[in-house]
Design an enzyme around this catalytic site. Sequence first.
Site: not given
Ligand code: ACO
Length: 360
Positions: A139, A281, A311
Amino acid sequence: MPPARTPASPGAPRAAADAPWPGAAAPGGTAPVLCGLGSWLPPRRVGNDELSRELDTSDEWIRSRTGIGHRHVADAATATSDLAVEAGRRALKSAGTERVDAVVLATTTPDRPCPATAPLVAAQLGLGTVPAFDVGAVCTGFLYALAAGSGLIALGTARRVLVIGADKYSGILDPRDRSTRVIFGDGAGAVVLRAGDPAEPGALGPPLLGSDGTGADLVAIRSGGSREPLREAADGAADPYFRMDGRTVFRRAVERMADTSLAAAERAGWAAGDIDRLVAHQANLRILHAVADRMRLPRDRCAVHLDQVGNTAAASIPLALAHAVAGGRLAAGHRTVLTAFGGGLTWGACALHWPELTPV
Ligand code: ACO
């Protein structure tokens, strides 16, 4: 016959006749100046409700945890090069030129593992035999590609460079993985850099880049490379899909993008509050807000496009730029900082005064 030349000893002064390199002091300057912007999204728009019918998720979860409402998804016949060509063509038109001297393509989803996709894109754009290569920084790829294109200009290899960010993540996501399926979208964006003067609007400050390979497992496709070839894991243990430890990446993304953006602003002679637009980003709205808060920047100075496209990986920054200009949120003269964080881990930031241009 001219006498054989003996190499100068390291550090010895260069003979006057040897310097400078032709082109190194080319008239018109050697600073990279952004002078064209184009973008392209595949037409199919997929809303959260459509994904909720296939996966155990909901519009409410996706919007509240990410800020994403829609993403665009390319059809099976469309490859990353097709997206890149469309965006590249528009960037050339925006710059008012049909010719560049080099093409740099940032992507994690090349058409094929070998060869690079950029030469095909250059050929399809009718750019002849110009140098063309891919940059892989996930990214952060677009900022790494900007740095590579800027280097070609600074060294005199090119006077004009087409820099493209294009990705088709729909092709590498596990269709059953709700944690990645809802986040990513397909698309492409491109800019044209030309050689110019460092004091001109559009002149890029030095891209500040970083990496930390100790976090290589946090954003990765495990199988299909030389570490774990697909054929050696044919017993079903292979994982050819993109995986991300979102929670860990979240915190690091905020710290790196905020701190590198502040450093890029400082190199431009700006305090944090001087930044008119932060084009980061587009990974997650909560990340954008946390970056702004850490920088003590009002949140409304952040460009937001992820609600429409999710994204889009390497395409994210040029797509957000085009969206912000088209919507009147980014205008000539704005002190602008671009920043990204991605797999690798990698990150970067770059400052510029936004130039007068019309995106296509
Ligand atoms: N729908 C419903 N529930 C979901 C979903 C979904 N689509 N996805 C995950 N959950 C659940 C998980 O299973 C978890 O359940 P649990 O608590 O029972 O285990 C709960 O939601 C929380 O999961 P987290 O992964 O902790 O959720 P978070 O609030 O962190 O959000 C996300 C996830 C959106 C991916 C976030 O962490 C994020 O944006 N991270 C950064 C991404 C990023 O910057 N990436 C770098 C660039 S990308 C690249 O380089 C290609």
